[in-house]
Design a protein around this motif. Sequence first.
Motif, PDB file in Angstrom:
ATOM      1  N   LEU A  24       0.834  -1.201   0.000  1.00  0.00           N
ATOM      2  CA  LEU A  24       0.000   0.000   0.000  1.00  0.00           C
ATOM      3  C   LEU A  24       0.867   1.249   0.000  1.00  0.00           C
ATOM      4  CD1 LEU A  24      -2.783  -1.025   2.543  1.00  0.00           C
ATOM      5  CD2 LEU A  24      -3.182  -0.351   0.171  1.00  0.00           C
ATOM      6  N   HIS A  25       1.900   1.232   0.831  1.00  0.00           N
ATOM      7  CA  HIS A  25       2.821   2.371   0.900  1.00  0.00           C
ATOM      8  C   HIS A  25       3.542   2.585  -0.425  1.00  0.00           C
ATOM      9  CE1 HIS A  25       6.530   4.578   2.008  1.00  0.00           C
ATOM     10  NE2 HIS A  25       5.750   5.160   2.911  1.00  0.00           N
ATOM     11  N   GLY A  26       3.772   1.481  -1.159  1.00  0.00           N
ATOM     12  CA  GLY A  26       4.473   1.569  -2.438  1.00  0.00           C
ATOM     13  C   GLY A  26       3.587   1.935  -3.614  1.00  0.00           C
ATOM     14  N   GLY A  27       2.313   2.176  -3.353  1.00  0.00           N
ATOM     15  CA  GLY A  27       1.423   2.622  -4.412  1.00  0.00           C
ATOM     16  C   GLY A  27       0.717   1.514  -5.174  1.00  0.00           C
ATOM     17  N   TYR A  28       0.808   0.276  -4.711  1.00  0.00           N
ATOM     18  CA  TYR A  28       0.126  -0.834  -5.364  1.00  0.00           C
ATOM     19  C   TYR A  28      -1.344  -0.869  -4.947  1.00  0.00           C
ATOM     20  CZ  TYR A  28       4.734  -2.740  -6.547  1.00  0.00           C
ATOM     21  OH  TYR A  28       5.993  -2.912  -7.049  1.00  0.00           O
ATOM     22  N   ALA A  29      -2.179  -1.433  -5.794  1.00  0.00           N
ATOM     23  CA  ALA A  29      -3.549  -1.740  -5.408  1.00  0.00           C
ATOM     24  C   ALA A  29      -3.521  -3.026  -4.586  1.00  0.00           C
ATOM     25  CB  ALA A  29      -4.427  -1.914  -6.638  1.00  0.00           C
ATOM     26  N   VAL A  30      -4.157  -3.011  -3.419  1.00  0.00           N
ATOM     27  CA  VAL A  30      -4.109  -4.151  -2.500  1.00  0.00           C
ATOM     28  C   VAL A  30      -5.527  -4.575  -2.137  1.00  0.00           C
ATOM     29  CG1 VAL A  30      -3.446  -4.902  -0.168  1.00  0.00           C
ATOM     30  CG2 VAL A  30      -1.864  -3.525  -1.542  1.00  0.00           C
ATOM     31  N   ALA A  31      -5.757  -5.875  -2.200  1.00  0.00           N
ATOM     32  CA  ALA A  31      -7.043  -6.442  -1.778  1.00  0.00           C
ATOM     33  C   ALA A  31      -6.768  -7.791  -1.140  1.00  0.00           C
ATOM     34  CB  ALA A  31      -8.002  -6.583  -2.967  1.00  0.00           C
ATOM     35  N   GLY A  32      -7.806  -8.365  -0.505  1.00  0.00           N
ATOM     36  CA  GLY A  32      -7.578  -9.663   0.099  1.00  0.00           C
ATOM     37  C   GLY A  32      -8.776 -10.225   0.819  1.00  0.00           C
ATOM     38  N   TYR A  33      -8.583 -11.465   1.225  1.00  0.00           N
ATOM     39  CA  TYR A  33      -9.589 -12.221   1.981  1.00  0.00           C
ATOM     40  C   TYR A  33      -9.044 -12.522   3.365  1.00  0.00           C
ATOM     41  CZ  TYR A  33     -11.425 -16.551   3.930  1.00  0.00           C
ATOM     42  OH  TYR A  33     -11.904 -17.501   4.793  1.00  0.00           O
ATOM     43  N   ASP A  34      -9.940 -12.486   4.355  1.00  0.00           N
ATOM     44  CA  ASP A  34      -9.634 -13.072   5.657  1.00  0.00           C
ATOM     45  C   ASP A  34     -10.914 -13.678   6.209  1.00  0.00           C
ATOM     46  OD1 ASP A  34      -6.918 -12.816   7.370  1.00  0.00           O
ATOM     47  OD2 ASP A  34      -8.629 -13.223   8.682  1.00  0.00           O
ATOM     48  N   ARG A  35     -10.741 -14.614   7.098  1.00  0.00           N
ATOM     49  CA  ARG A  35     -11.906 -15.355   7.597  1.00  0.00           C
ATOM     50  C   ARG A  35     -12.813 -14.491   8.461  1.00  0.00           C
ATOM     51  NH1 ARG A  35     -10.552 -20.837  10.605  1.00  0.00           N
ATOM     52  NH2 ARG A  35      -9.604 -19.337  12.024  1.00  0.00           N
ATOM     53  N   THR A  36     -12.209 -13.625   9.279  1.00  0.00           N
ATOM     54  CA  THR A  36     -13.010 -12.794  10.177  1.00  0.00           C
ATOM     55  C   THR A  36     -12.453 -11.373  10.216  1.00  0.00           C
ATOM     56  OG1 THR A  36     -11.641 -13.511  12.051  1.00  0.00           O
ATOM     57  CG2 THR A  36     -13.703 -14.697  11.685  1.00  0.00           C
ATOM     58  N   PRO A  37     -13.331 -10.377  10.392  1.00  0.00           N
ATOM     59  CA  PRO A  37     -12.845  -9.000  10.577  1.00  0.00           C
ATOM     60  C   PRO A  37     -12.062  -8.881  11.874  1.00  0.00           C
ATOM     61  CG  PRO A  37     -15.220  -9.069  10.098  1.00  0.00           C
ATOM     62  CD  PRO A  37     -14.798 -10.475  10.407  1.00  0.00           C
ATOM     63  N   SER A  38     -11.118  -7.953  11.897  1.00  0.00           N
ATOM     64  CA  SER A  38     -10.310  -7.715  13.090  1.00  0.00           C
ATOM     65  C   SER A  38      -9.867  -6.263  13.101  1.00  0.00           C
ATOM     66  CB  SER A  38      -9.079  -8.633  13.095  1.00  0.00           C
ATOM     67  OG  SER A  38      -8.204  -8.290  12.019  1.00  0.00           O
ATOM     68  N   HIS A  39      -9.209  -5.879  14.173  1.00  0.00           N
ATOM     69  CA  HIS A  39      -8.668  -4.522  14.237  1.00  0.00           C
ATOM     70  C   HIS A  39      -7.682  -4.286  13.098  1.00  0.00           C
ATOM     71  CE1 HIS A  39      -7.387  -0.737  15.997  1.00  0.00           C
ATOM     72  NE2 HIS A  39      -6.136  -1.140  15.969  1.00  0.00           N
ATOM     73  N   LEU A  40      -6.872  -5.307  12.800  1.00  0.00           N
ATOM     74  CA  LEU A  40      -5.886  -5.167  11.726  1.00  0.00           C
ATOM     75  C   LEU A  40      -6.548  -5.015  10.358  1.00  0.00           C
ATOM     76  CD1 LEU A  40      -2.908  -7.598  12.486  1.00  0.00           C
ATOM     77  CD2 LEU A  40      -2.784  -5.150  12.034  1.00  0.00           C
ATOM     78  N   THR A  41      -7.571  -5.834  10.081  1.00  0.00           N
ATOM     79  CA  THR A  41      -8.220  -5.704   8.780  1.00  0.00           C
ATOM     80  C   THR A  41      -8.930  -4.365   8.666  1.00  0.00           C
ATOM     81  OG1 THR A  41     -10.200  -6.874   9.575  1.00  0.00           O
ATOM     82  CG2 THR A  41      -8.512  -8.192   8.461  1.00  0.00           C
ATOM     83  N   GLY A  42      -9.478  -3.881   9.776  1.00  0.00           N
ATOM     84  CA  GLY A  42     -10.105  -2.567   9.768  1.00  0.00           C
ATOM     85  C   GLY A  42      -9.108  -1.471   9.438  1.00  0.00           C
ATOM     86  N   GLU A  43      -7.906  -1.577  10.011  1.00  0.00           N
ATOM     87  CA  GLU A  43      -6.864  -0.594   9.715  1.00  0.00           C
ATOM     88  C   GLU A  43      -6.439  -0.672   8.246  1.00  0.00           C
ATOM     89  OE1 GLU A  43      -3.707  -1.271  12.501  1.00  0.00           O
ATOM     90  OE2 GLU A  43      -4.557   0.147  13.957  1.00  0.00           O
TER      91      GLU A  43
END
Length: 310
Positions: A24-43
């Motif tokens: 993200l810092h390098g300017g790439y488009a970032v997406a992904g899957y995770d099993r459950t929401p968390s504080h980290l995924t929210g950030e």
Amino acid sequence: MEYKNVYFLGIGGIGMSALARYFLHGGYAVAGYDRTPSHLTGELEAEGAAVHYEDDVRLIPEGFLDPKKTMVVYTPAVPQDHGEYRYFREHGFCVEKRSQMLGHLAEGKYVMAVAGTHGKTTTSSMLAHLLKQSPVDCNAFLGGILKNYESNLMLSDTSDFTVIEADEFDRSFHWLTPYMAVITSADPDHLDIYGTAEAYRESFEKFTSLIRPDGCLLIKKGINVTPRLQEGVKKYTYSVTEIADFYAENIRICDGNITFDFVGPEIRIPDVELGVPVKVNIENGVAAMAIAWLNGVKPEDLKKGMATFA
């Protein structure tokens, strides 16, 4: 990297999220899957990543469906029958484990890799802080959120030093070629993967063989690992209970504070105060201070860094 998009399977993991932040810092488009929401995924979502929480190919953003533009990174915790994982494998995407990607990013850097059954998160975090708050500086990919920085990722515009928490799970740390390495412990673990304690120990010995010839190994004195070092690699030991190349002495615990003297080859730093007054952190601190000192951090910065580590 030739790709413009990076998709993470297991994006909310502590190690995966650091990589996602890097891209993200390098300017790439970032997406992904995770099993459950968390504080980290929210950030991560707040920082610009598109994250969803169901294993459903239809939820992959359209821009990430071109194998010529998208790199896929996954954690070994993702099962082989995961629907999105199978989709990427079957449709010609470049798919790599987190450890492989970390190895690519570390190429050409002066990597300081901290390995061990326990102690590696704290030791690598301490080391990163000692370097970061000194003129030496560093980049870091860590297995915990540092309170001092509210992140598991550190970046530098000036330093080629990179601190990495080297994970032995699934032999992940074999993708690294460290400049300097630390082994804090090698008590048998992950035997569902390794099978035997001997195979687990051998993986650490293999790790020592990957250290660059101009580098060094710092290993806790007395642990059951026989290093297999390339010619030119220096070896140091450390301890908090006995004399070693680097050790602590004159340990004082008073009113909730821990203070000790740091001793090494041709160096003694008196009255080092632990910012986190937990006794095991004396040992972690000796290891972190040793590597930082070997890389040019001055005694006054070592003392300041240890006292301010949160």
